[in-house]
Design an enzyme around this catalytic site. Sequence first.
Site, PDB file in Angstrom:
ATOM      1  N   LYS A  83       0.853  -1.191   0.000  1.00  0.00           N
ATOM      2  CA  LYS A  83       0.000   0.000   0.000  1.00  0.00           C
ATOM      3  C   LYS A  83       0.883   1.233   0.000  1.00  0.00           C
ATOM      4  O   LYS A  83       1.744   1.405   0.882  1.00  0.00           O
ATOM      5  CB  LYS A  83      -0.863  -0.005   1.263  1.00  0.00           C
ATOM      6  CG  LYS A  83      -2.341   0.033   0.976  1.00  0.00           C
ATOM      7  CD  LYS A  83      -3.082  -0.042   2.283  1.00  0.00           C
ATOM      8  CE  LYS A  83      -4.541   0.261   2.081  1.00  0.00           C
ATOM      9  NZ  LYS A  83      -5.230   0.291   3.371  1.00  0.00           N
TER      10      LYS A  83
HETATM   11  C1  E4P Z   1      -8.484   0.592   3.465  1.00  0.00           C
HETATM   12  O1  E4P Z   1      -7.686   0.328   2.627  1.00  0.00           O
HETATM   13  C2  E4P Z   1      -8.430   1.831   4.264  1.00  0.00           C
HETATM   14  O2  E4P Z   1      -7.229   1.914   4.956  1.00  0.00           O
HETATM   15  C3  E4P Z   1      -9.591   1.903   5.190  1.00  0.00           C
HETATM   16  O3  E4P Z   1     -10.750   1.451   4.508  1.00  0.00           O
HETATM   17  C4  E4P Z   1      -9.801   3.248   5.793  1.00  0.00           C
HETATM   18  O4  E4P Z   1     -11.031   3.267   6.481  1.00  0.00           O
HETATM   19  P1  E4P Z   1     -11.430   4.409   7.527  1.00  0.00           P
HETATM   20  O5  E4P Z   1     -11.694   5.663   6.757  1.00  0.00           O
HETATM   21  O6  E4P Z   1     -12.665   3.877   8.179  1.00  0.00           O
HETATM   22  O7  E4P Z   1     -10.279   4.556   8.464  1.00  0.00           O
END
Ligand code: E4P
Length: 215
Positions: A83
């Site tokens: 990521k």
């Molecule tokens: C996924 O890849 C993200 O890190 C995650 O969905 C973020 O979610 P949030 O906005 O609830 O923290």
Amino acid sequence: MKIFLDTADINQIREAAAIGLVDGVTTNPTLVSRVEGKFEDIIREICETVDGPVSAEVVSLDAAGMVEEAKKLAAIHKNVVIKIPMTKDGARAIRELKTLGIRTNCTLVFSANQAYIAAKAGASYVSPFIGRLDDAGAVGMDLIRETMQIYENYGFDTEVIVASVRHPLHVVESLMIGAHIATIPSGVFEKMFKHPLTDKGIDSFLADWEKVKSR
Ligand code: E4P
């Protein structure tokens, strides 16, 4: 649409994976901070539990640092996807990692331009954060529509992960748009199975079955 679980909690992952509907997992530093253990061990255990892409996020802000971190994370397991945040350095790192055969998930995407750049840089996945956009007073799901349209217009093979999912309706909207993947917190995953009329129906069928049994 593929279902990814958006958590680093191995118990939540095991429970959901046992049903056989989980195609992958996404984590981020916040999710990892909520569970015990070393980052590498957490990612390895998730990879050994779910046979699908498992996103692990870098924390370097410069392209060279991101690439170095990515190489180490990718060595943990063949299913690790790196990521990378949507920045100029992130785009550089994504391009370089593609040439090394390391898959990437471009994260923290909040606009169609960012989604376009992620695909052009060669990201395997892009993660538009719809819940956080909703929180900021925008319509997060519009970004999924725009991204899907742009990728179709130009034949990009980057897969769209609907991220920052907050409730089951986000999942339904993702399905109606035709998003490739939704990454879903375990609480939302649980809710997708539930309807009060299902529970009520089971209760009344079981009560009536008692009458049949006692004949
Ligand atoms: C996924 O890849 C993200 O890190 C995650 O969905 C973020 O979610 P949030 O906005 O609830 O923290």
